[in-house]
Scaffold this active site. Structure first.
Site, PDB file in Angstrom:
ATOM      1  N   ASP A 166      -8.362  12.411  24.404  1.00 49.66           N
ATOM      2  CA  ASP A 166      -8.420  12.652  22.953  1.00 49.66           C
ATOM      3  C   ASP A 166      -9.474  13.696  22.630  1.00 49.66           C
ATOM      4  O   ASP A 166      -9.272  14.550  21.768  1.00 49.66           O
ATOM      5  CB  ASP A 166      -8.712  11.351  22.195  1.00 49.66           C
ATOM      6  CG  ASP A 166      -8.966  11.660  20.725  1.00 49.66           C
ATOM      7  OD1 ASP A 166      -8.023  12.112  20.064  1.00 49.66           O
ATOM      8  OD2 ASP A 166     -10.111  11.512  20.272  1.00 49.66           O
TER       9      ASP A 166
ATOM     10  N   LYS B  75      -9.221   5.778  20.760  1.00 54.94           N
ATOM     11  CA  LYS B  75     -10.664   5.519  20.964  1.00 54.94           C
ATOM     12  C   LYS B  75     -10.992   4.065  20.645  1.00 54.94           C
ATOM     13  O   LYS B  75     -11.801   3.437  21.321  1.00 54.94           O
ATOM     14  CB  LYS B  75     -11.486   6.443  20.052  1.00 54.94           C
ATOM     15  CG  LYS B  75     -11.399   7.910  20.484  1.00 54.94           C
ATOM     16  CD  LYS B  75     -12.219   8.820  19.598  1.00 54.94           C
ATOM     17  CE  LYS B  75     -11.551   9.081  18.282  1.00 54.94           C
ATOM     18  NZ  LYS B  75     -11.282  10.461  17.938  1.00 54.94           N
TER      19      LYS B  75
ATOM     20  N   ARG C  49      -6.658  20.761  18.820  1.00 54.47           N
ATOM     21  CA  ARG C  49      -5.990  20.666  17.503  1.00 54.47           C
ATOM     22  C   ARG C  49      -6.832  21.338  16.425  1.00 54.47           C
ATOM     23  O   ARG C  49      -6.303  21.974  15.518  1.00 54.47           O
ATOM     24  CB  ARG C  49      -5.764  19.182  17.150  1.00 54.47           C
ATOM     25  CG  ARG C  49      -4.631  18.559  17.955  1.00 54.47           C
ATOM     26  CD  ARG C  49      -4.643  17.043  17.827  1.00 54.47           C
ATOM     27  NE  ARG C  49      -4.577  16.599  16.459  1.00 54.47           N
ATOM     28  CZ  ARG C  49      -5.197  15.508  15.982  1.00 54.47           C
ATOM     29  NH1 ARG C  49      -5.907  14.728  16.789  1.00 54.47           N
ATOM     30  NH2 ARG C  49      -5.091  15.180  14.727  1.00 54.47           N
TER      31      ARG C  49
ATOM     32  N   HIS D 158     -13.640   1.317  11.555  1.00 53.82           N
ATOM     33  CA  HIS D 158     -13.491   2.777  11.530  1.00 53.82           C
ATOM     34  C   HIS D 158     -13.196   3.217  10.106  1.00 53.82           C
ATOM     35  O   HIS D 158     -12.371   2.626   9.417  1.00 53.82           O
ATOM     36  CB  HIS D 158     -12.352   3.221  12.446  1.00 53.82           C
ATOM     37  CG  HIS D 158     -12.164   4.708  12.437  1.00 53.82           C
ATOM     38  ND1 HIS D 158     -12.928   5.545  13.210  1.00 53.82           N
ATOM     39  CD2 HIS D 158     -11.344   5.504  11.717  1.00 53.82           C
ATOM     40  CE1 HIS D 158     -12.584   6.798  12.972  1.00 53.82           C
ATOM     41  NE2 HIS D 158     -11.623   6.800  12.068  1.00 53.82           N
TER      42      HIS D 158
ATOM     43  N   SER E 185      -5.002   9.549  17.791  1.00 54.13           N
ATOM     44  CA  SER E 185      -6.353   9.975  18.173  1.00 54.13           C
ATOM     45  C   SER E 185      -7.369   8.868  17.851  1.00 54.13           C
ATOM     46  O   SER E 185      -8.165   8.461  18.709  1.00 54.13           O
ATOM     47  CB  SER E 185      -6.679  11.269  17.408  1.00 54.13           C
ATOM     48  OG  SER E 185      -8.050  11.538  17.427  1.00 54.13           O
TER      49      SER E 185
HETATM   50  N1  URA Z   1     -10.570  11.679  13.394  1.00 50.24           N
HETATM   51  C1  URA Z   1     -10.175  11.523  14.668  1.00 50.24           C
HETATM   52  O1  URA Z   1     -10.850  10.865  15.456  1.00 50.24           O
HETATM   53  N2  URA Z   1      -9.027  12.106  15.047  1.00 50.24           N
HETATM   54  C2  URA Z   1      -8.250  12.833  14.223  1.00 50.24           C
HETATM   55  O2  URA Z   1      -7.226  13.331  14.640  1.00 50.24           O
HETATM   56  C3  URA Z   1      -8.684  12.989  12.899  1.00 50.24           C
HETATM   57  C4  URA Z   1      -9.843  12.396  12.502  1.00 50.24           C
END
Ligand code: URA
Length: 435
Positions: free
Chosen positions: A161, A187, A168, A82, A183
Site C-alpha cells: 500500500d 493497513k 497514486r 481510523h 488502501s
Molecule cells: N488514506 C489512505 O490511507 N489511503 C488512501 O487511498 C486515501 C487516504
C-alpha cells in the site's frame, strides 16, 4: 501473470481473478513490475472500477504484503480507530486514552499530516520528548502494560500500500472509492486489532465532499473489514467546519487536554463519546450506546481519562508535566485577531481554506519532506450559525512570521459566508452504524 494482459483486460472492463491480483501485488512489492505498468493499471482501474471481489482481493493482497500483527498476547480485547482526515480533527488524542481508561486496549498506527489536513503523529510530537517511532515489540508492550499505544505507520505493515499510495499520489489515481477503501483497510487489517472504528468525514474540509460518497466509502470499508473477520463500526461526521476550535499541532493537543478534563468544545466531546460508545459496545464492555456514553462521561468527570493520557505520554517518553501545564507545549510568538467585516450569521465556512491558512502559517506540510512549526495555527471564536457584529473577533492567528501571518489572513478572508437571517446549527454526526 503477464502485466500487459492485466492492463489490457482492465482497460477493456474485464476482471482480475484472485491469483492474478495476489501475484501482481507480490511482484510489484518486490520491484518486478515497473511503475509505468502499475500506473497504467491504476488508471484503467480508475476509469473501469473494481468489483467488490476484486477490491477484497486487492485489500487482502496488500494487507499480507508485509507483517500482520498478532495482538492476541496483549491480554484483552483490542480496538483501532481510523479517521479519513479533516481540519482540527484531534479525535484520536481524546478517544484513545478515554476508551483505554474504560478497559479496552487501544493499539493505533497513525499518519502524518499532508496538505490541508493534520496528522495525529505530528500533533503528539508537539509534546516534548514524545516518540512515535516504536518497534513492534515496544508498541505491543505499551498496549499490554498501559492499554494504549500510538505509533507512526510502520514500514513493515502493508508495504504494497505504501508503494501504491505514493504512485497514486503522482498519477491522479487517489480519488477512487475502491482504491481508497482497500488502501485504508489493508493497513487496518494488518494492524491486527479485533475491532476497527471508522470516522468517515464528509463536507468541505474532507476528502469526500459529498455525503453519498462518504457513505459509499464507509460501507465499502466496513464490508471489507467484515470479510477479513474484523468487527467494524462507523460514523459519518460533518467536516463542513473544523472540529473543535483549535487548528494546529500544539494548539490541538491543548484542546484535547481540555476535553479530557471536561472543559473542551461540545462538538469534539460529542464525537469522541459517540466513537467511544461504538468501541465499548462493539467490544462487549457496554450493553448499549447509552450505557457506554455514561461510562465514558464518568471517565472524564472522574479524571480517569486525563490520568490515562498522562500515563500514555510518559510511557512514550513525553513530558508528562505538560499535560498538567499545557503552557509547556510549543507557543507561537505572535497572536493576532482576525475581525468580521460585516454583521450577520455565519452561514458557511470553507473548511479546507481554514486548513490551508494553518498550512500557510507553517503548521502543515506542502510535501512529505516539509518541516512543520508545531506552535502555529488558528483559534476559531465563531463557527457556523453564530451571530457576529462587524469588528467581532472571528479567529486568532498564531504565527511566528509576519509575512506568513498576512498570507494566512488573506486566506481566512475567503473562509466565511454570512446570512442576514438566522442559520441552523449543522448536525455533527450524520450517520452511526449502530444505535
Ligand atoms: N488514506 C489512505 O490511507 N489511503 C488512501 O487511498 C486515501 C487516504
Amino acid at each position: 501473470m503477464n502485466m500487459y494482459d492485466l492492463i489490457l483486460r482492465k482497460r477493456e472492463g474485464g476482471t482480475i481473478d484472485t491469483k492474478e491480483m495476489y501475484d501482481m501485488i507480490v511482484d510489484y512489492t518486490k520491484g518486478r513490475i515497473p511503475d509505468y505498468q502499475m500506473s497504467a493499471f491504476l488508471m484503467a482501474v480508475y476509469f473501469r472500477g473494481l468489483s467488490d471481489p476484486e477490491t477484497l482481493d486487492l485489500t487482502m493482497a496488500m494487507a499480507y504484503s508485509g507483517e500482520v500483527l498478532d495482538l492476541s498476547d496483549v491480554g484483552g480485547v483490542t480496538a483501532d480507530k481510523h479517521s479519513t482526515g479533516g481540519v482540527g480533527d484531534k479525535t484520536s488524542l481524546v478517544l484513545t486514552p478515554l476508551v483505554a481508561s474504560c478497559g479496552v486496549k487501544m493499539a493505533k498506527m497513525s499518519g502524518r499530516g499532508l496538505g490541508h489536513t493534520g496528522g495525529t503523529i505530528d500533533k503528539l510530537e508537539s509534546i516534548p520528548g514524545f516518540h512515535t517511532e516504536l518497534s513492534m515489540e515496544e508498541f505491543k508492550d505499551n498496549v499490554r502494560e498501559h492499554g494504549i499505544s500510538l505509533m507512526g505507520q510502520s514500514a513493515k505493515i502493508a508495504p504494497a500500500d505504501k508503494l501504491l499510495y505514493a504512485l497514486r499520489d503522482v498519477t491522479a489515481t487517489v480519488d477512487n472509492i475502491s482504491l481508497i477503501a482497500s488502501s485504508i483497510m489493508s493497513k487496518k487489517i494488518a494492524a491486527g486489532t479485533d475491532l476497527i472504528v471508522l470516522d468517515v468525514k464528509t463536507g468541505s474540509g474532507a476528502f469526500m465532499k459529498k455525503y453519498e460518497d462518504s457513505m459509499d466509502l464507509a460501507s465499502k470499508m466496513a464490508w471489507l473489514g467484515k470479510r477479513a473477520g474484523k468487527n467494524v463500526e462507523y460514523v459519518i461526521s460533518n467536516m463542513d467546519q473544523p472540529l473543535g476550535n483549535m487548528v494546529g499541532n500544539a494548539l490541538e493537543v491543548k484542546e484535547a487536554i481540555d476535553t479530557l478534563n471536561g472543559k473542551g468544545p461540545e462538538d469534539l466531546r460529542e464525537l469522541c463519546i459517540c466513537l467511544g460508545s461504538l468501541i465499548l459496545t462493539g467490544t462487549g464492555k457496554a450493553e448499549s450506546m447509552k450505557k457506554a456514553a455514561d461510562m465514558l462521561n464518568d471517565a472524564i468527570e472522574s479524571g480517569r481519562a486525563i490520568g490515562k493520557f498522562r500515563e500514555f505520554v510518559k510511557a512514550q517518553g513525553g513530558l508528562a508535566e505538560a499535560v498538567n501545564n499545557p503552557e509547556m507545549l510549543p507557543e507561537s510568538m505572535l497572536i493576532e485577531p482576525f475581525y468580521a467585516t460585516c454583521d450577520g450569521y455565519i452561514k458557511h465556512m470553507d473548511c479546507e481554506k481554514v486548513g490551508l491558512a494553518c498550512l500557510i502559517l507553517g503548521g502543515g506540510r506542502y510535501t512529505k519532506e516539509s518541516v512543520i512549526d508545531l506552535s502555529v495555527g488558528l483559534e476559531l471564536k465563531k463557527k457556523v450559525s453564530d451571530e457576529v457584529k462587524e469588528g467581532d473577533v472571528l479567529a486568532y492567528l498564531y504565527a511566528n512570521d509576519k509575512e506568513k501571518l498576512e498570507d494566512a489572513r488573506e486566506k481566512m478572508a475567503e473562509v466565511y459566508e454570512f446570512s442576514s437571517t438566522p442559520v441552523e446549527k449543522p448536525e455533527l454526526i450524520r450517520f452511526i452504524s449502530r444505535d
